[in-house]
Design an enzyme around this catalytic site. Structure first.
Site, PDB file in Angstrom:
ATOM      1  N   GLN A 241      20.002   9.906   8.507  1.00 52.93           N
ATOM      2  CA  GLN A 241      20.855  11.081   8.733  1.00 52.93           C
ATOM      3  C   GLN A 241      21.707  11.413   7.504  1.00 52.93           C
ATOM      4  O   GLN A 241      22.237  12.516   7.403  1.00 52.93           O
ATOM      5  CB  GLN A 241      21.790  10.857   9.934  1.00 52.93           C
ATOM      6  CG  GLN A 241      21.059  10.842  11.272  1.00 52.93           C
ATOM      7  CD  GLN A 241      22.046  10.678  12.411  1.00 52.93           C
ATOM      8  OE1 GLN A 241      22.473   9.577  12.715  1.00 52.93           O
ATOM      9  NE2 GLN A 241      22.427  11.783  13.024  1.00 52.93           N
TER      10      GLN A 241
ATOM     11  N   CYS B 202      23.543  14.548  19.226  1.00 53.18           N
ATOM     12  CA  CYS B 202      23.256  13.965  17.908  1.00 53.18           C
ATOM     13  C   CYS B 202      23.954  14.784  16.834  1.00 53.18           C
ATOM     14  O   CYS B 202      23.919  16.020  16.876  1.00 53.18           O
ATOM     15  CB  CYS B 202      21.742  13.978  17.696  1.00 53.18           C
ATOM     16  SG  CYS B 202      21.243  13.307  16.101  1.00 53.18           S
ATOM     17  N   LEU B 203      24.560  14.102  15.865  1.00 48.65           N
ATOM     18  CA  LEU B 203      25.255  14.790  14.771  1.00 48.65           C
ATOM     19  C   LEU B 203      24.282  15.637  13.938  1.00 48.65           C
ATOM     20  O   LEU B 203      24.696  16.590  13.292  1.00 48.65           O
ATOM     21  CB  LEU B 203      25.963  13.771  13.863  1.00 48.65           C
ATOM     22  CG  LEU B 203      27.120  12.986  14.504  1.00 48.65           C
ATOM     23  CD1 LEU B 203      27.606  11.899  13.559  1.00 48.65           C
ATOM     24  CD2 LEU B 203      28.271  13.909  14.904  1.00 48.65           C
TER      25      LEU B 203
ATOM     26  N   GLY C 263      27.578   6.871  16.739  1.00 43.35           N
ATOM     27  CA  GLY C 263      26.478   6.206  16.070  1.00 43.35           C
ATOM     28  C   GLY C 263      26.011   7.032  14.891  1.00 43.35           C
ATOM     29  O   GLY C 263      26.211   8.254  14.865  1.00 43.35           O
TER      30      GLY C 263
ATOM     31  N   HIS D 158      16.023   6.999  15.406  1.00 43.87           N
ATOM     32  CA  HIS D 158      16.145   7.725  14.132  1.00 43.87           C
ATOM     33  C   HIS D 158      15.366   7.033  13.011  1.00 43.87           C
ATOM     34  O   HIS D 158      14.820   7.696  12.133  1.00 43.87           O
ATOM     35  CB  HIS D 158      17.623   7.796  13.695  1.00 43.87           C
ATOM     36  CG  HIS D 158      18.368   8.991  14.217  1.00 43.87           C
ATOM     37  ND1 HIS D 158      18.009  10.274  13.904  1.00 43.87           N
ATOM     38  CD2 HIS D 158      19.480   9.087  14.998  1.00 43.87           C
ATOM     39  CE1 HIS D 158      18.865  11.125  14.485  1.00 43.87           C
ATOM     40  NE2 HIS D 158      19.762  10.428  15.161  1.00 43.87           N
TER      41      HIS D 158
ATOM     42  N   HIS E 271      19.161   5.403  20.656  1.00 41.11           N
ATOM     43  CA  HIS E 271      19.163   6.681  19.932  1.00 41.11           C
ATOM     44  C   HIS E 271      19.120   6.447  18.414  1.00 41.11           C
ATOM     45  O   HIS E 271      18.318   7.070  17.704  1.00 41.11           O
ATOM     46  CB  HIS E 271      20.428   7.455  20.336  1.00 41.11           C
ATOM     47  CG  HIS E 271      20.619   8.760  19.627  1.00 41.11           C
ATOM     48  ND1 HIS E 271      20.632   9.967  20.282  1.00 41.11           N
ATOM     49  CD2 HIS E 271      20.845   9.044  18.321  1.00 41.11           C
ATOM     50  CE1 HIS E 271      20.833  10.937  19.398  1.00 41.11           C
ATOM     51  NE2 HIS E 271      20.978  10.402  18.199  1.00 41.11           N
ATOM     52  N   GLU E 272      19.963   5.534  17.935  1.00 47.49           N
ATOM     53  CA  GLU E 272      20.045   5.300  16.481  1.00 47.49           C
ATOM     54  C   GLU E 272      18.784   4.616  15.958  1.00 47.49           C
ATOM     55  O   GLU E 272      18.301   4.947  14.871  1.00 47.49           O
ATOM     56  CB  GLU E 272      21.289   4.479  16.123  1.00 47.49           C
ATOM     57  CG  GLU E 272      22.624   5.110  16.509  1.00 47.49           C
ATOM     58  CD  GLU E 272      22.767   6.567  16.126  1.00 47.49           C
ATOM     59  OE1 GLU E 272      22.202   6.999  15.098  1.00 47.49           O
ATOM     60  OE2 GLU E 272      23.442   7.315  16.872  1.00 47.49           O
TER      61      GLU E 272
HETATM   62 NI    NI Z   1      21.383  11.110  16.281  1.00 53.73          NI
END
Ligand code: NI
Length: 155
Positions: free
Chosen positions: A51, A88-89, A46, A134, A130-131
């Protein structure tokens, strides 16, 4: 096509609330393409627009069949709960234990401006939550019951 820089935790950009997309245009389509390439390279499931530094309500989620593009996504139904591992990235080297709904129904708009409904279960439901978090400046580390440093596990 371009690979975008993924913003890391500590940057204020990740803490801001994103604005809705009024009408997907060419710029939004290019962003979606670039986010797709960036997510694939980073091996994420995701990715949210903030981000990559774009404060718009746009996320990508890999539902294991395809990479879904969701513009202005909204969770319209949540069912049951699950507790599990999340990463998470934007928070490299860590993972956490987070409680999420087991199933979600999400309403969103596609790049052609058409509204659609999609469902996710298990890991996919987790990714949607999660996304979308963000887009509201929320990171999983804010709501995790436990955060684990990957280095500590490797030792
Ligand atoms: Ni994330």
């Amino acid at each position: 096509m371009a690979i975008l820089n993924i913003i890391k935790e500590g940057d204020e950009i990740l803490r801001k609330k994103c604005r809705p997309v009024e009408k997907p245009d060419r710029r939004i389509c290019t962003l979606l393409d670039d986010m797709r390439d960036t997510m694939r390279l980073a091996k994420g499931i995701g990715l949210a627009a903030p981000q990559v530094g774009v404060m718009r309500r746009i996320v990508l989620v890999d539902n294991s069949e395809q990479i879904l593009e969701l513009i202005n996504p909204e969770i319209i139904k949540e069912e049951e709960t699950q507790e599990g591992i999340e990463a998470c990235l934007s928070v490299p080297g860590k993972y956490g234990i987070v409680k999420r709904p087991m199933k979600v129904t999400v309403k969103a708009t596609d790049r052609n401006g058409n509204e659609f409904i999609t469902h996710g279960e298990g890991l996919v439901a987790r990714a949607f939550c999660h996304e979308i978090d963000h887009l509201n400046g929320v990171l999983y580390i804010d709501i995790a019951s436990e955060i684990i440093d990957q280095d500590e596990v490797d030792d």
